[in-house]
Write a protein that holds these residues in place. Structure first.
Motif, PDB file in Angstrom:
ATOM      1  N   ASP A   1       0.814  -1.213   0.000  1.00 27.61           N
ATOM      2  CA  ASP A   1       0.000   0.000   0.000  1.00 27.61           C
ATOM      3  C   ASP A   1       0.850   1.266   0.000  1.00 27.61           C
ATOM      4  O   ASP A   1       0.480   2.268  -0.624  1.00 27.61           O
ATOM      5  N   VAL A   2       1.986   1.245   0.683  1.00 32.20           N
ATOM      6  CA  VAL A   2       2.884   2.394   0.623  1.00 32.20           C
ATOM      7  C   VAL A   2       3.310   2.649  -0.821  1.00 32.20           C
ATOM      8  O   VAL A   2       3.332   3.796  -1.296  1.00 32.20           O
ATOM      9  N   VAL A   3       3.633   1.599  -1.542  1.00 26.96           N
ATOM     10  CA  VAL A   3       4.037   1.746  -2.944  1.00 26.96           C
ATOM     11  C   VAL A   3       2.866   2.200  -3.807  1.00 26.96           C
ATOM     12  O   VAL A   3       3.029   3.023  -4.719  1.00 26.96           O
ATOM     13  N   ARG A   4       1.668   1.724  -3.520  1.00 30.17           N
ATOM     14  CA  ARG A   4       0.485   2.126  -4.290  1.00 30.17           C
ATOM     15  C   ARG A   4       0.181   3.617  -4.158  1.00 30.17           C
ATOM     16  O   ARG A   4      -0.480   4.192  -5.026  1.00 30.17           O
ATOM     17  N   VAL A   5       0.688   4.251  -3.113  1.00 33.98           N
ATOM     18  CA  VAL A   5       0.485   5.697  -2.966  1.00 33.98           C
ATOM     19  C   VAL A   5       1.190   6.456  -4.089  1.00 33.98           C
ATOM     20  O   VAL A   5       0.771   7.537  -4.489  1.00 33.98           O
ATOM     21  N   GLY A   6       2.272   5.875  -4.626  1.00 34.62           N
ATOM     22  CA  GLY A   6       2.920   6.444  -5.801  1.00 34.62           C
ATOM     23  C   GLY A   6       4.084   7.357  -5.502  1.00 34.62           C
ATOM     24  O   GLY A   6       4.524   7.519  -4.373  1.00 34.62           O
ATOM     25  N   ARG A   7       4.619   7.937  -6.580  1.00 37.89           N
ATOM     26  CA  ARG A   7       5.732   8.880  -6.586  1.00 37.89           C
ATOM     27  C   ARG A   7       7.064   8.183  -6.303  1.00 37.89           C
ATOM     28  O   ARG A   7       7.479   7.345  -7.080  1.00 37.89           O
ATOM     29  N   ASP A   8       7.701   8.473  -5.170  1.00 38.78           N
ATOM     30  CA  ASP A   8       9.046   7.930  -4.917  1.00 38.78           C
ATOM     31  C   ASP A   8       8.912   6.545  -4.301  1.00 38.78           C
ATOM     32  O   ASP A   8       9.281   6.308  -3.141  1.00 38.78           O
ATOM     33  N   THR A   9       8.428   5.619  -5.095  1.00 38.37           N
ATOM     34  CA  THR A   9       7.957   4.345  -4.559  1.00 38.37           C
ATOM     35  C   THR A   9       9.072   3.450  -4.029  1.00 38.37           C
ATOM     36  O   THR A   9       8.862   2.705  -3.069  1.00 38.37           O
ATOM     37  N   ASP A  10      10.264   3.518  -4.646  1.00 35.83           N
ATOM     38  CA  ASP A  10      11.344   2.658  -4.147  1.00 35.83           C
ATOM     39  C   ASP A  10      11.802   3.111  -2.774  1.00 35.83           C
ATOM     40  O   ASP A  10      11.976   2.302  -1.858  1.00 35.83           O
ATOM     41  N   THR A  11      11.986   4.418  -2.602  1.00 30.37           N
ATOM     42  CA  THR A  11      12.445   4.912  -1.305  1.00 30.37           C
ATOM     43  C   THR A  11      11.360   4.823  -0.250  1.00 30.37           C
ATOM     44  O   THR A  11      11.628   4.444   0.906  1.00 30.37           O
ATOM     45  N   ASN A  12      10.127   5.157  -0.598  1.00 31.34           N
ATOM     46  CA  ASN A  12       9.039   5.015   0.372  1.00 31.34           C
ATOM     47  C   ASN A  12       8.886   3.555   0.793  1.00 31.34           C
ATOM     48  O   ASN A  12       8.673   3.256   1.972  1.00 31.34           O
ATOM     49  N   GLY A  13       9.023   2.638  -0.175  1.00 31.99           N
ATOM     50  CA  GLY A  13       8.963   1.222   0.163  1.00 31.99           C
ATOM     51  C   GLY A  13      10.111   0.789   1.049  1.00 31.99           C
ATOM     52  O   GLY A  13       9.935  -0.004   1.979  1.00 31.99           O
ATOM     53  N   ALA A  14      11.303   1.325   0.781  1.00 29.49           N
ATOM     54  CA  ALA A  14      12.473   0.971   1.585  1.00 29.49           C
ATOM     55  C   ALA A  14      12.348   1.472   3.014  1.00 29.49           C
ATOM     56  O   ALA A  14      12.612   0.728   3.975  1.00 29.49           O
ATOM     57  N   VAL A  15      11.963   2.729   3.177  1.00 33.50           N
ATOM     58  CA  VAL A  15      11.899   3.321   4.518  1.00 33.50           C
ATOM     59  C   VAL A  15      10.811   2.654   5.351  1.00 33.50           C
ATOM     60  O   VAL A  15      11.026   2.297   6.523  1.00 33.50           O
ATOM     61  N   ALA A  16       9.637   2.456   4.766  1.00 28.07           N
ATOM     62  CA  ALA A  16       8.571   1.758   5.489  1.00 28.07           C
ATOM     63  C   ALA A  16       8.922   0.288   5.692  1.00 28.07           C
ATOM     64  O   ALA A  16       8.681  -0.271   6.769  1.00 28.07           O
ATOM     65  N   GLY A  17       9.504  -0.335   4.673  1.00 28.92           N
ATOM     66  CA  GLY A  17       9.857  -1.744   4.789  1.00 28.92           C
ATOM     67  C   GLY A  17      10.839  -2.017   5.905  1.00 28.92           C
ATOM     68  O   GLY A  17      10.747  -3.030   6.608  1.00 28.92           O
ATOM     69  N   GLY A  18      11.792  -1.108   6.103  1.00 29.73           N
ATOM     70  CA  GLY A  18      12.760  -1.272   7.177  1.00 29.73           C
ATOM     71  C   GLY A  18      12.140  -1.128   8.549  1.00 29.73           C
ATOM     72  O   GLY A  18      12.409  -1.923   9.460  1.00 29.73           O
ATOM     73  N   LEU A  19      11.286  -0.114   8.723  1.00 29.77           N
ATOM     74  CA  LEU A  19      10.682   0.127  10.033  1.00 29.77           C
ATOM     75  C   LEU A  19       9.701  -0.985  10.394  1.00 29.77           C
ATOM     76  O   LEU A  19       9.728  -1.498  11.518  1.00 29.77           O
ATOM     77  N   VAL A  20       8.856  -1.393   9.455  1.00 29.82           N
ATOM     78  CA  VAL A  20       7.914  -2.479   9.740  1.00 29.82           C
ATOM     79  C   VAL A  20       8.656  -3.806   9.855  1.00 29.82           C
ATOM     80  O   VAL A  20       8.269  -4.687  10.635  1.00 29.82           O
ATOM     81  N   GLY A  21       9.755  -3.962   9.114  1.00 29.27           N
ATOM     82  CA  GLY A  21      10.570  -5.163   9.264  1.00 29.27           C
ATOM     83  C   GLY A  21      11.192  -5.271  10.638  1.00 29.27           C
ATOM     84  O   GLY A  21      11.337  -6.380  11.188  1.00 29.27           O
TER      85      GLY A  21
END
Length: 378
Positions: free
Chosen positions: A324-344
């Protein structure tokens, strides 16, 4: 029960997996994603590669590559410590900075010498070029305090890579190393404070088994602490000359407000993914505000807000939240990385789909380094 080692790996490989997953949709707006993947932006729930740079599935982008540079710095410090060498935060930052330069200039992983990465942010490039120019003419030694793109360059390029410090440092050293490693490229106070808050949150989740609410509170406490301010200033002081901190308090308030927005009861990543980043929510005073007025410029606080909102949603899985973070769009790789690390850091390595983990370019290497650094402690 999720072990500390599993949380450490969840944090590191969460960055890698979120990055590689989001790379397929980089620069696409929320509207474009919905149009390309009907109905309602139903993107493939797998690491497919592609995107504007034609990534192979699981290949690292700059997010994971620069995370690797910092991780290698901690690996080298561990080896130096075993040899009895004297190490400190500045030396660690110098070592990691050299790996950043190696990534920037080559050779790096599957890239030859004298080759630039496919994707380099403007602030990152400016900071690393300044770092190179200011290296000692006698020794070639680099100084992260004499680099950075300057105030006003407040992208997410240091937030995306800062997580190793949360995993392999602590106390004042964690703050000092976070500051120095951000300042290599992003020395805007908002970037530095966002990285400090994020790393304190990760540290609380991994080492203290804190609840997400307590971890976020720890991050807020850290960036509003006078001790943290003193540590930040000391870390960036060169030959007795302190950095200009005249806007530090203003930037501190901006970062606090961003985290507070992510904590609002009506702020949910699922709503942003389904209704768009401009969906209206109510603040604590009952006033309607844009949930996330994304402008597509990789603003550091946009990425921090998404990550904090994701980690606070304990009703949903790592995969659902990162998708869902990626589905929000725009800087999807970095948004996915930052959220992925914290939730991980919250959920551990087993929460990341095994099919995703199997594709990660540096998955085995990261695991080997973690086992070297934590040993039987976890």
């Amino acid at each position: 029960m999720t072990t500390r080692r599993q949380r450490i790996l969840g944090a590191l490989l969460g960055v890698h997996a979120g990055d590689s997953f989001g790379a397929a949709h980089e620069f696409e707006t929320w509207q474009a994603i919905r149009q390309r993947f009907p109905p309602n932006g139903a993107i493939p729930r797998d690491i497919t590669g592609g995107g504007p740079f034609g990534w192979a599935p699981g290949h690292a982008t700059d997010d994971t590559d620069m995370t690797r540079a910092i991780l290698l710095g901690y690996r080298d410090r561990d080896l130096d410590t075993q040899k009895g060498s004297n190490t400190d935060s500045l030396r660690l930052a110098r070592t990691a900075s050299k790996y950043m330069l190696q990534w920037f200039h080559g050779p790096w992983a599957d890239r030859p010498a004298n080759s630039r990465p496919s994707d380099v942010g403007g602030a990152t490039a400016r900071g690393l070029m300044l770092l190179t120019r200011n290296a000692s003419q006698q020794t070639g030694e680099v100084d992260p305090r004499r680099a950075g793109a300057g105030h006003g360059s407040c992208g997410n390029g240091s937030l995306m890579r800062c997580i190793p410090t949360a995993l392999f440092s602590s106390g004042d050293a964690l703050v000092a190393e976070t500051v120095l490693l951000s300042a290599v490229t992003h020395n805007d106070w908002r970037c530095i404070l966002a990285c400090v808050a994020y790393n304190v949150m990760v540290r609380a989740l991994v080492m203290d088994n804190a609840t997400p609410e307590d971890a976020v509170a720890a991050g807020l406490d850290a960036i509003t602490s006078s001790q943290t301010k003193d540590t930040i200033i000391a870390a960036l002081t060169v030959n007795g000359q302190s950095p200009d901190s005249s806007t530090l308090a203003e930037c501190q308030a901006e970062v606090v407000a961003a985290i507070d927005r992510a904590c609002l009861p009506g702020f949910r990543v699922a709503d942003l993914a389904n209704q768009g980043p401009h969906v209206l929510i109510e603040d604590d005073d009952g006033q309607e505000v844009d949930a996330l007025p994304l402008e597509g410029r990789g603003f550091v606080l946009d990425s921090l807000i998404l990550a904090v909102a994701a980690v606070l949603d304990t009703s949903r899985s790592w995969e659902d939240l990162v998708v869902d973070v990626v589905r929000v769009g725009r800087d999807t790789d970095t948004n996915g990385a930052v959220a992925g690390g914290l939730v991980g850091a919250r959920d551990g390595i087993e929460a990341i789909p095994a099919t995703w983990r199997a594709k990660l370019q540096f998955g085995d290497e990261f695991t080997k380094i973690v086992d070297q650094l934590v040993g039987d402690e976890a």
